[in-house]
Scaffold this motif. Structure first.
Motif, PDB file in Angstrom:
ATOM      1  N   TYR A  64       0.849  -1.181   0.000  1.00  0.00           N
ATOM      2  CA  TYR A  64       0.000   0.000   0.000  1.00  0.00           C
ATOM      3  C   TYR A  64       0.883   1.229   0.000  1.00  0.00           C
ATOM      4  O   TYR A  64       2.045   1.176   0.364  1.00  0.00           O
ATOM      5  N   SER A  65       0.330   2.344  -0.443  1.00  0.00           N
ATOM      6  CA  SER A  65       1.088   3.581  -0.550  1.00  0.00           C
ATOM      7  C   SER A  65       0.581   4.610   0.435  1.00  0.00           C
ATOM      8  O   SER A  65      -0.607   4.717   0.689  1.00  0.00           O
ATOM      9  N   ASP A  66       1.532   5.388   0.951  1.00  0.00           N
ATOM     10  CA  ASP A  66       1.221   6.494   1.846  1.00  0.00           C
ATOM     11  C   ASP A  66       0.432   7.552   1.089  1.00  0.00           C
ATOM     12  O   ASP A  66       0.686   7.829  -0.070  1.00  0.00           O
ATOM     13  N   LEU A  67      -0.524   8.174   1.757  1.00  0.00           N
ATOM     14  CA  LEU A  67      -1.413   9.141   1.122  1.00  0.00           C
ATOM     15  C   LEU A  67      -0.730  10.445   0.744  1.00  0.00           C
ATOM     16  O   LEU A  67      -1.079  11.070  -0.243  1.00  0.00           O
ATOM     17  N   MET A  68       0.207  10.883   1.535  1.00  0.00           N
ATOM     18  CA  MET A  68       0.798  12.193   1.313  1.00  0.00           C
ATOM     19  C   MET A  68       2.006  12.149   0.379  1.00  0.00           C
ATOM     20  O   MET A  68       2.143  12.974  -0.494  1.00  0.00           O
ATOM     21  N   THR A  69       2.879  11.189   0.593  1.00  0.00           N
ATOM     22  CA  THR A  69       4.135  11.181  -0.149  1.00  0.00           C
ATOM     23  C   THR A  69       4.206  10.120  -1.226  1.00  0.00           C
ATOM     24  O   THR A  69       5.112  10.152  -2.044  1.00  0.00           O
ATOM     25  N   GLY A  70       3.290   9.153  -1.216  1.00  0.00           N
ATOM     26  CA  GLY A  70       3.322   8.092  -2.215  1.00  0.00           C
ATOM     27  C   GLY A  70       4.315   6.993  -1.884  1.00  0.00           C
ATOM     28  O   GLY A  70       4.546   6.103  -2.693  1.00  0.00           O
ATOM     29  N   THR A  71       4.945   7.035  -0.711  1.00  0.00           N
ATOM     30  CA  THR A  71       5.874   5.991  -0.305  1.00  0.00           C
ATOM     31  C   THR A  71       5.131   4.657  -0.264  1.00  0.00           C
ATOM     32  O   THR A  71       4.057   4.553   0.303  1.00  0.00           O
ATOM     33  N   THR A  72       5.705   3.617  -0.876  1.00  0.00           N
ATOM     34  CA  THR A  72       5.051   2.313  -0.923  1.00  0.00           C
ATOM     35  C   THR A  72       5.631   1.394   0.125  1.00  0.00           C
ATOM     36  O   THR A  72       6.845   1.271   0.257  1.00  0.00           O
ATOM     37  N   PHE A  73       4.758   0.754   0.890  1.00  0.00           N
ATOM     38  CA  PHE A  73       5.132  -0.207   1.914  1.00  0.00           C
ATOM     39  C   PHE A  73       4.673  -1.587   1.455  1.00  0.00           C
ATOM     40  O   PHE A  73       3.615  -1.721   0.860  1.00  0.00           O
ATOM     41  N   ALA A  74       5.440  -2.629   1.739  1.00  0.00           N
ATOM     42  CA  ALA A  74       5.044  -4.000   1.411  1.00  0.00           C
ATOM     43  C   ALA A  74       5.053  -4.807   2.692  1.00  0.00           C
ATOM     44  O   ALA A  74       5.950  -4.680   3.509  1.00  0.00           O
ATOM     45  N   VAL A  75       4.046  -5.634   2.858  1.00  0.00           N
ATOM     46  CA  VAL A  75       3.895  -6.412   4.072  1.00  0.00           C
ATOM     47  C   VAL A  75       3.709  -7.871   3.713  1.00  0.00           C
ATOM     48  O   VAL A  75       2.897  -8.207   2.866  1.00  0.00           O
ATOM     49  N   ALA A  76       4.473  -8.734   4.337  1.00  0.00           N
ATOM     50  CA  ALA A  76       4.309 -10.180   4.164  1.00  0.00           C
ATOM     51  C   ALA A  76       4.402 -10.810   5.540  1.00  0.00           C
ATOM     52  O   ALA A  76       5.370 -10.637   6.245  1.00  0.00           O
ATOM     53  N   GLY A  77       3.378 -11.514   5.950  1.00  0.00           N
ATOM     54  CA  GLY A  77       3.364 -12.129   7.266  1.00  0.00           C
ATOM     55  C   GLY A  77       3.026 -13.598   7.157  1.00  0.00           C
ATOM     56  O   GLY A  77       2.843 -14.131   6.069  1.00  0.00           O
ATOM     57  N   PRO A  78       2.924 -14.282   8.291  1.00  0.00           N
ATOM     58  CA  PRO A  78       2.681 -15.717   8.269  1.00  0.00           C
ATOM     59  C   PRO A  78       1.345 -16.099   7.630  1.00  0.00           C
ATOM     60  O   PRO A  78       1.223 -17.158   7.040  1.00  0.00           O
ATOM     61  N   ASN A  79       0.335 -15.241   7.701  1.00  0.00           N
ATOM     62  CA  ASN A  79      -0.956 -15.560   7.109  1.00  0.00           C
ATOM     63  C   ASN A  79      -1.128 -14.999   5.704  1.00  0.00           C
ATOM     64  O   ASN A  79      -2.130 -15.268   5.061  1.00  0.00           O
ATOM     65  N   ALA A  80      -0.167 -14.219   5.231  1.00  0.00           N
ATOM     66  CA  ALA A  80      -0.339 -13.551   3.944  1.00  0.00           C
ATOM     67  C   ALA A  80      -0.641 -14.512   2.793  1.00  0.00           C
ATOM     68  O   ALA A  80      -1.531 -14.235   2.002  1.00  0.00           O
ATOM     69  N   PRO A  81       0.038 -15.623   2.641  1.00  0.00           N
ATOM     70  CA  PRO A  81      -0.270 -16.482   1.499  1.00  0.00           C
ATOM     71  C   PRO A  81      -1.663 -17.100   1.558  1.00  0.00           C
ATOM     72  O   PRO A  81      -2.182 -17.539   0.558  1.00  0.00           O
ATOM     73  N   SER A  82      -2.274 -17.140   2.730  1.00  0.00           N
ATOM     74  CA  SER A  82      -3.590 -17.764   2.848  1.00  0.00           C
ATOM     75  C   SER A  82      -4.681 -16.748   3.151  1.00  0.00           C
ATOM     76  O   SER A  82      -5.712 -17.096   3.701  1.00  0.00           O
ATOM     77  N   ALA A  83      -4.468 -15.490   2.790  1.00  0.00           N
ATOM     78  CA  ALA A  83      -5.459 -14.453   3.062  1.00  0.00           C
ATOM     79  C   ALA A  83      -5.975 -13.856   1.765  1.00  0.00           C
ATOM     80  O   ALA A  83      -5.217 -13.627   0.836  1.00  0.00           O
ATOM     81  N   GLU A  84      -7.280 -13.632   1.725  1.00  0.00           N
ATOM     82  CA  GLU A  84      -7.901 -12.916   0.620  1.00  0.00           C
ATOM     83  C   GLU A  84      -8.252 -11.524   1.123  1.00  0.00           C
ATOM     84  O   GLU A  84      -9.046 -11.380   2.046  1.00  0.00           O
ATOM     85  N   PHE A  85      -7.641 -10.514   0.534  1.00  0.00           N
ATOM     86  CA  PHE A  85      -7.948  -9.137   0.922  1.00  0.00           C
ATOM     87  C   PHE A  85      -9.168  -8.708   0.116  1.00  0.00           C
ATOM     88  O   PHE A  85      -9.052  -8.124  -0.951  1.00  0.00           O
ATOM     89  N   ASP A  86     -10.321  -9.044   0.638  1.00  0.00           N
ATOM     90  CA  ASP A  86     -11.573  -8.832  -0.084  1.00  0.00           C
ATOM     91  C   ASP A  86     -12.572  -8.012   0.707  1.00  0.00           C
ATOM     92  O   ASP A  86     -13.754  -8.041   0.446  1.00  0.00           O
ATOM     93  N   GLN A  87     -12.094  -7.297   1.678  1.00  0.00           N
ATOM     94  CA  GLN A  87     -12.967  -6.508   2.533  1.00  0.00           C
ATOM     95  C   GLN A  87     -12.553  -5.040   2.464  1.00  0.00           C
ATOM     96  O   GLN A  87     -11.848  -4.636   1.561  1.00  0.00           O
ATOM     97  N   SER A  88     -12.948  -4.267   3.436  1.00  0.00           N
ATOM     98  CA  SER A  88     -12.688  -2.830   3.406  1.00  0.00           C
ATOM     99  C   SER A  88     -11.262  -2.486   3.824  1.00  0.00           C
ATOM    100  O   SER A  88     -10.623  -3.204   4.567  1.00  0.00           O
ATOM    101  N   ARG A  89     -10.807  -1.359   3.302  1.00  0.00           N
ATOM    102  CA  ARG A  89      -9.519  -0.776   3.677  1.00  0.00           C
ATOM    103  C   ARG A  89      -9.780   0.668   4.066  1.00  0.00           C
ATOM    104  O   ARG A  89     -10.384   1.424   3.312  1.00  0.00           O
ATOM    105  N   VAL A  90      -9.325   1.046   5.258  1.00  0.00           N
ATOM    106  CA  VAL A  90      -9.457   2.418   5.732  1.00  0.00           C
ATOM    107  C   VAL A  90      -8.050   2.926   6.020  1.00  0.00           C
ATOM    108  O   VAL A  90      -7.279   2.266   6.703  1.00  0.00           O
ATOM    109  N   ARG A  91      -7.736   4.100   5.484  1.00  0.00           N
ATOM    110  CA  ARG A  91      -6.426   4.701   5.732  1.00  0.00           C
ATOM    111  C   ARG A  91      -6.621   6.119   6.260  1.00  0.00           C
ATOM    112  O   ARG A  91      -7.540   6.816   5.854  1.00  0.00           O
ATOM    113  N   PHE A  92      -5.720   6.512   7.142  1.00  0.00           N
ATOM    114  CA  PHE A  92      -5.759   7.835   7.744  1.00  0.00           C
ATOM    115  C   PHE A  92      -4.338   8.366   7.813  1.00  0.00           C
ATOM    116  O   PHE A  92      -3.404   7.621   8.106  1.00  0.00           O
TER     117      PHE A  92
END
Length: 186
Positions: A77-105
């Motif tokens: 995901y990317s930061d709202l102000m600067t566009g910096t991109t962050f990548a996250v990989a965790g133990p559940n990441a390969p078995s997760a469907e990101f199919d719900q809401s995303r809220v950023r502040f």
């Protein structure tokens, strides 16, 4: 689609946008959209007082859905102000469907005074997702980030909200490198 304006010149600005929700330079592959809003205030924007003229406060937020199938890595995901991109990989990441809401502040603060600039930003993202497999369930992640940045023009130019305009060439009068700025970030 974006609507933006500056109802109080140099003091108050806003932007509201509806986007495809798939990221920058990406094809719109689904019907999900993101709603983004941002407002910034510069309380001393029209003041002649250099101490308050450079104060800046901002808030931004997004709401949308992310349709990423199971096994998609890295989840970024990317930061709202600067566009910096962050990548996250965790133990559940390969078995997760990101199919719900995303809220950023995001909240930001900046202060420019003479050749000095200070900026700080705080960001928080909350994603809901579905863990796949035999124990299918819904869950969420929270990501928090922030930074503090300090800069100074060693060649003496004043920090402004516009592009820097070098007062004189750094090495000699007949051209060459313009302004020199050093920065530190934490």
């Amino acid at each position: 689609i974006m609507v933006h304006g500056e109802p109080l010149a140099k003091v108050l600005s806003y932007a509201v946008m509806i986007s495809n929700g798939t990221g920058r330079s990406s094809t719109d592959e689904n019907s999900d959209k993101d709603v983004t809003a941002r407002v910034w205030v510069r309380p001393g924007g029209t003041s002649e007082n250099d101490w308050i003229k450079g104060l800046h406060f901002g808030l931004a937020g997004t709401y949308g859905r992310q349709d990423k199938s199971a096994g998609v890595l890295p989840y970024a995901y990317s930061d709202l102000m600067t566009g910096t991109t962050f990548a996250v990989a965790g133990p559940n990441a390969p078995s997760a469907e990101f199919d719900q809401s995303r809220v950023r502040f995001a909240a930001e603060f900046a202060w420019l005074w003479g050749p000095v600039g200070l900026k700080a930003e705080y960001m928080r993202t909350r994603d809901k997702y579905t863990v796949t497999g035999p124990d299918r369930r819904q869950s969420h992640t929270n990501h928090t980030a922030g930074y503090v940045n300090a800069t100074v023009f060693v060649t003496g130019e004043a920090k402004t909200w516009e592009r820097v305009r070098p007062e004189k060439p750094l090495f000699g009068e007949k051209g060459g490198i313009g302004a020199l700025e050093i920065a530190a970030r934490w």
